[in-house]
Design an enzyme around this catalytic site. Structure first.
Site, PDB file in Angstrom:
ATOM      1  N   LYS A  69      37.365  46.832  44.982  1.00  0.00           N
ATOM      2  CA  LYS A  69      37.372  47.476  43.667  1.00  0.00           C
ATOM      3  C   LYS A  69      38.649  47.066  42.939  1.00  0.00           C
ATOM      4  O   LYS A  69      39.758  47.225  43.467  1.00  0.00           O
ATOM      5  CB  LYS A  69      37.329  48.989  43.876  1.00  0.00           C
ATOM      6  CG  LYS A  69      36.510  49.739  42.871  1.00  0.00           C
ATOM      7  CD  LYS A  69      36.355  51.168  43.331  1.00  0.00           C
ATOM      8  CE  LYS A  69      35.776  52.015  42.245  1.00  0.00           C
ATOM      9  NZ  LYS A  69      35.849  53.434  42.588  1.00  0.00           N
ATOM     10  N   ILE A  70      38.472  46.541  41.737  1.00  0.00           N
ATOM     11  CA  ILE A  70      39.593  45.954  40.987  1.00  0.00           C
ATOM     12  C   ILE A  70      39.608  46.541  39.579  1.00  0.00           C
ATOM     13  O   ILE A  70      38.566  46.604  38.922  1.00  0.00           O
ATOM     14  CB  ILE A  70      39.432  44.415  40.944  1.00  0.00           C
ATOM     15  CG1 ILE A  70      39.502  43.857  42.378  1.00  0.00           C
ATOM     16  CG2 ILE A  70      40.479  43.765  40.047  1.00  0.00           C
ATOM     17  CD1 ILE A  70      39.350  42.351  42.480  1.00  0.00           C
TER      18      ILE A  70
END
Ligand code: E4P
Length: 214
Positions: free
Chosen positions: A83-84
C-alpha cells in the site's frame, strides 16, 4: 463485487473468511497502531492462514525508502499487496513496483485525476476514501462514479477499492456502480446480514416448528 476487510484484527479476518465472504484484507498504520501489534508480525500471521491479497502499507514517504519497504513486504508472502500513498514519490514507487512485479494498492485517493495517475503508473488497486470525503461535506460516491467512468473510458485495468466505507448505503451504492471491491470494517459484515423481518420471521418459524407433530 469482492469484499475485503479493513482491519488489523486477525480474529475478525478468520471469522469472515470462515463465512466464505472474504476476498482480501487491507490494513493501515492507524489500524495497526490501535491493535498494539508489531506490523510485520501481524502481516506474517495473517498470510499464514489467508491466501487472498493482503495490503501492507509503507511508512516511508521518499522513493528510496518506499522501495526498500515495498521489497521487504513483497518478500514476506506472495499474496502481499504494498500500500503506497498517493504522492509524487509514491507514484514513482508504484511504477517501479509494477516493473518489478510487486502488486500495489494506492491509498489516500481523494480526487479522480489522482486515480488516473495511479492507473497510468501501473497500480494494481486504487483506494478512493469515500467516507472521509463525506466527512468534509463532499460526496464520496461522486468520486467513485468519476473514477469508474474514467477507467472504463480508457479500459484501465487498475481495480477500484471503495475505501473508508462507513455504512451499508455506501456499500449498496458502490455495488450498483459495479465498483470492483469494497474494503469494509468487520461490523458492516455483520450488519449486512441483518433485517428485522428476518429475525421476526425466524422467531415465528421456530415457534411454529415446535407445533409440528413428531
Ligand atoms: C483503506 O484501505 C483504509 O484503510 C480505510 O478504508 C480507511 O478508512 P477510515 O477513513 O475509516 O479510516
Amino acid at each position: 463485487m469482492k469484499f475485503f476487510i479493513d482491519t488489523a484484527q486477525s480474529a475478525e479476518i478468520r471469522t469472515v473468511a470462515q463465512w466464505g465472504m472474504l476476498d482480501g484484507v487491507t490494513t493501515n498504520p492507524s489500524l495497526v497502531a490501535a491493535s498494539g501489534r508489531n506490523y510485520r508480525e501481524l502481516i506474517t500471521e495473517i498470510c499464514q492462514f489467508f491466501s487472498g491479497p493482503v495490503s501492507a502499507e509503507v511508512i516511508a514517504t521518499d522513493f528510496a525508502g518506499m522501495m526498500k519497504e515495498a521489497r521487504d513486504w513483497a518478500k514476506l508472502s506472495p499474496n502481499i499487496v504494498v500500500k503506497i500513498p498517493l504522492i509524487a514519490s509514491g507514484i514513482q514507487a508504484v511504477s517501479a513496483c509494477a516493473a518489478e512485479g510487486i502488486a500495489t494498492n494506492v491509498t489516500l485517493c481523494f480526487q479522480p485525476l489522482q486515480a488516473l495517475a495511479a492507473a497510468k503508473a501501473g497500480a494494481t488497486y486504487i483506494s478512493p476514501f469515500i467516507g472521509r470525503l463525506d466527512d468534509i461535506g463532499q460526496e464520496g460516491m461522486h468520486l467513485l462514479r468519476e473514477i469508474k467512468t474514467m477507467y472504463t473510458n480508457y479500459q484501465l485495468s487498475t481495480q477500484i477499492i471503495a475505501a473508508s466505507v462507513r455504512h451499508l448505503e455506501h456499500l449498496r451504492q458502490a455495488a450498483l456502480l459495479k465498483v470492483d471491491i469494497a474494503t469494509i470494517p468487520f461490523k458492516l459484515f455483520t450488519e449486512m446480514l441483518k433485517h428485522p423481518l428476518t429475525d421476526q420471521g425466524l422467531a415465528k418459524f421456530m415457534a411454529d416448528a415446535k407445533k409440528i407433530p413428531q
